[in-house]
Design an enzyme around this catalytic site. Structure first.
Site, PDB file in Angstrom:
ATOM      1  N   ASP A  93      11.044  33.225  20.302  1.00 22.99           N
ATOM      2  CA  ASP A  93      10.020  33.938  19.535  1.00 22.99           C
ATOM      3  C   ASP A  93       9.304  34.933  20.458  1.00 22.99           C
ATOM      4  O   ASP A  93       8.835  34.562  21.536  1.00 22.99           O
ATOM      5  CB  ASP A  93       9.028  32.915  18.957  1.00 22.99           C
ATOM      6  CG  ASP A  93       8.092  33.540  17.936  1.00 22.99           C
ATOM      7  OD1 ASP A  93       8.387  33.445  16.724  1.00 22.99           O
ATOM      8  OD2 ASP A  93       7.082  34.134  18.363  1.00 22.99           O
ATOM      9  N   ASN A 129       2.783  45.310  16.523  1.00 30.36           N
ATOM     10  CA  ASN A 129       2.714  45.942  15.201  1.00 30.36           C
ATOM     11  C   ASN A 129       1.350  46.562  14.954  1.00 30.36           C
ATOM     12  O   ASN A 129       1.242  47.692  14.469  1.00 30.36           O
ATOM     13  CB  ASN A 129       2.998  44.898  14.112  1.00 30.36           C
ATOM     14  CG  ASN A 129       4.474  44.885  13.719  1.00 30.36           C
ATOM     15  OD1 ASN A 129       5.199  45.819  14.033  1.00 30.36           O
ATOM     16  ND2 ASN A 129       4.890  43.818  13.059  1.00 30.36           N
ATOM     17  N   GLU A 157       9.913  37.793  14.041  1.00 30.47           N
ATOM     18  CA  GLU A 157      10.237  38.002  15.460  1.00 30.47           C
ATOM     19  C   GLU A 157      10.919  36.778  16.052  1.00 30.47           C
ATOM     20  O   GLU A 157      10.897  36.558  17.253  1.00 30.47           O
ATOM     21  CB  GLU A 157       8.961  38.347  16.236  1.00 30.47           C
ATOM     22  CG  GLU A 157       7.914  37.229  16.312  1.00 30.47           C
ATOM     23  CD  GLU A 157       6.940  37.210  15.138  1.00 30.47           C
ATOM     24  OE1 GLU A 157       7.308  37.693  14.036  1.00 30.47           O
ATOM     25  OE2 GLU A 157       5.820  36.697  15.308  1.00 30.47           O
ATOM     26  N   ASP A 176       9.735  47.388  14.924  1.00 30.66           N
ATOM     27  CA  ASP A 176      11.173  47.293  14.636  1.00 30.66           C
ATOM     28  C   ASP A 176      12.004  47.598  15.875  1.00 30.66           C
ATOM     29  O   ASP A 176      13.023  46.944  16.137  1.00 30.66           O
ATOM     30  CB  ASP A 176      11.556  48.266  13.509  1.00 30.66           C
ATOM     31  CG  ASP A 176      11.141  47.736  12.139  1.00 30.66           C
ATOM     32  OD1 ASP A 176      10.656  46.580  12.073  1.00 30.66           O
ATOM     33  OD2 ASP A 176      11.303  48.463  11.145  1.00 30.66           O
TER      34      ASP A 176
END
Ligand SMILES: [Mg+2]
Length: 424
Positions: free
Chosen positions: A296, A304, A340, A313
Site C-alpha cells: 500500500d 492526490n 493504492e 494516477d
C-alpha cells in the site's frame, strides 16, 4: 516479416492522391505510387517482400481488364481492386481472379472499405484458420480465399486429421468444416472440438452443399458459430469469416476489460482471485516456495490532495510498472486490488528470502520517482507479507493484510512478515 508499404497503381492524379493520403494518415503505412502496370511490375520485381497489398484500378492505361489483378495474385500479394462499373458479370469475373476485395470507385464509402480490408490483411497473418474438407478442390478454393487475405491456413482432409492438428497446433482461431466427410462428419467433428474449445475462444463455421434445410440449425446447435452453404461467392465467405473472428475479438476485448485494471494494465482483484489457485498449483508442482504480499502506497491521499488526481494516477502507474519489472509475469501474479493497494503472489526458489526481495522493491521505489506534470513525485510503500500459504487464499490474504497494518502502524516504508521485520 513486417510489411509496411502499400503499392498503389492508379493513373488518376486526383483519386490517387486522396487514397495515398488516407492510407498514410489513417494506417501509418507508406505508399509507393505507380501510374502504369509496367511501372508497378518493376516495383514488385524489386521489392515485393515489402508490400502488404496492391491497390489498383481494374483497367490501366497499359493493361487490359484483369491483367494487373492476375499478375498481383500470381505474385502471392493481396490485390484490392477499384472498379468503375459493377455489373453481376464483372463481379464474377473479378472474383474469379482471386482478388482480396473490390470496390466501386464512385462509392463515397469505397476508401473506408479499402482501409478496413487493409487493416484486416495487416492483422490476419496472426490468425490461424483450419479448413477441413474431403474434397481437394474445395480445400484448394477455400485455402486460396483465405490466403488472399493473408490468414495462416492449415488444412485437413478428414475429421481425425483435424483433431490431431487441433491437438498439436496452438491458438487456432477458426475451423471451417465440411459436413459430408468419410469416417467422421462435420457434426461429430464440431461436437468433439467443442469438448475442448469453448465458443468464445474458437469459432467454427459449418459448410455443406447438401440441400437439407436442417443442416445449418444442427451445426449451430452442436456448437458451430455459423454455417455457409456451398457454393458460395467470395464476398459472403469473407463476410462470414470476418464476422465470426470479429465476435471472438470483441469477447476478448470484454474479457480484457473485465480482468485488467485500465490504469495500470495489471490484473484486477477479480482476475487475481480467479487465477490464484492455478498459479499456486503450478508453483507447487515445480517445487517452488510461495509468498503473498499486500502493498500500500504511503500517504497516497496527500499526493492526490496536493497535486490532483492526474498526478495520483501517474504515481500509481509508476508503482505498477516497477512492480511488473521487479516481479515479472510467470514468476508473480500481481494485481491492483483497488485504490493504492496491490497484491503480489510470488513464486521463488527456496534459497531466496522474500523479505529481502520485497525490501529490495521498497528501496527501488524510494529511488524511482514518478514523472508527473507537477514534477517528480517520490512515494514510499508499506508491505505486509505472508510466508505461509498453506491455508485458504482468504486466510493468506488476511494474514498479509494484518502485517501490512503493522507496517503502517510501525511508521510505514517497511516490510513486515510477522517472522522478521526490515526497516531503515
Ligand atoms: Mg464432403
Amino acid at each position: 516479416m513486417d510489411r509496411h508499404t502499400i503499392l498503389l497503381v492508379e493513373d488518376s492524379r486526383f483519386f490517387g492522391q486522396m487514397v495515398r493520403d488516407r492510407i498514410e494518415e489513417e494506417l501509418d503505412l507508406s505508399v509507393d505510387w505507380a501510374t502504369s502496370m509496367a511501372e508497378a511490375i518493376s516495383l514488385i520485381e524489386a521489392r515485393s517482400d515489402d508490400y502488404l497489398a496492391v491497390l489498383h484500378g481494374l483497367s490501366l492505361p497499359d493493361a487490359d481488364e484483369g491483367d494487373m489483378a492476375r499478375y498481383v495474385t500470381e505474385k502471392g500479394l493481396p490485390a484490392l481492386v477499384f472498379t468503375a462499373t459493377f455489373s453481376n458479370e464483372s463481379r464474377h469475373r473479378i472474383a474469379a481472379l482471386g482478388v482480396a476485395d473490390y470496390v466501386l470507385k464512385e462509392n463515397p464509402k469505397a476508401i473506408d472499405t479499402v482501409l478496413d480490408t487493409i487493416r484486416r490483411i495487416r492483422s490476419n497473418p496472426d490468425t490461424r484458420v483450419l479448413v477441413v474438407d474431403d474434397s481437394p478442390t474445395a480445400l484448394t478454393k477455400i485455402r486460396k480465399l483465405l490466403q488472399a487475405h493473408r490468414y495462416e491456413v492449415l488444412t485437413a482432409a478428414d475429421g481425425k486429421a483435424a483433431l490431431r492438428i487441433m491437438d498439436e497446433v496452438p491458438d487456432i482461431k477458426l475451423v471451417l468444416t465440411d459436413f459430408n466427410m468419410p469416417s467422421m462428419d462435420g457434426f461429430e467433428l464440431t461436437r468433439r472440438i467443442r469438448e475442448n474449445f469453448p465458443k468464445d475462444r474458437l469459432a467454427i463455421i459449418g459448410l455443406s452443399s447438401e440441400r437439407d434445410e436442417m443442416l445449418s440449425a444442427r451445426f449451430i446447435k452442436l456448437g458451430a458459430n455459423d454455417f455457409l452453404k456451398k457454393p458460395f461467392i467470395a464476398e459472403e465467405f469473407y463476410c462470414r469469416v470476418q464476422h465470426s473472428l470479429d465476435m471472438l475479438q470483441q469477447i476478448e476485448t470484454i474479457r480484457e476489460l473485465s480482468y485488467r485494471d485500465p490504469l495500470t494494465k495489471l490484473a484486477n482483484r477479480r482476475c487475481f482471485f480467479e487465477s490464484a489457485q492455478a498459479f499456486i498449483h503450478r508453483a507447487q508442482q515445480a517445487g517452488e516456495r510461495l509468498c503473498l504480499a499486500m502493498l500500500d502506497i504511503d500517504h497516497f491521499k496527500k499526493v492526490n490532495d496536493t497535486y490532483g488526481h492526474d498526478t495520483g494516477d501517474a504515481v500509481i502507474s509508476n508503482v505498477a510498472t516497477l512492480l511488473d519489472t521487479a516481479f515479472p509475469e510467470g514468476e508473480a501474479l500481481t494485481a491492483r486490488f483497488g485504490g493504492e493497494e496491490f497484491a503480489v503472489l510470488l513464486r521463488h526458489a527456496p534459497e531466496r528470502d522474500p523479505v529481502l526481495l520485497f525490501d529490495g522493491f521498497r528501496r527501488t521505489l524510494e529511488q524511482s520517482p514518478a514523472h508527473a506534470s507537477g514534477g517528480n513525485i517520490s512515494v514510499t510503500i508499506s508491505t505486509g507479507l505472508c510466508l505461509d500459504i498453506s491455508g485458504s487464499l482468504h486466510q493468506t490474504l488476511s494474514a498479509a493484510d494484518e502485517n501490512l497494518y503493522r507496517a503502517k502502524e510501525q511508521g510505514r516504508n517497511r516490510v513486515v512478515s510477522g517472522v522478521c521485520e526490515l526497516k531503515d
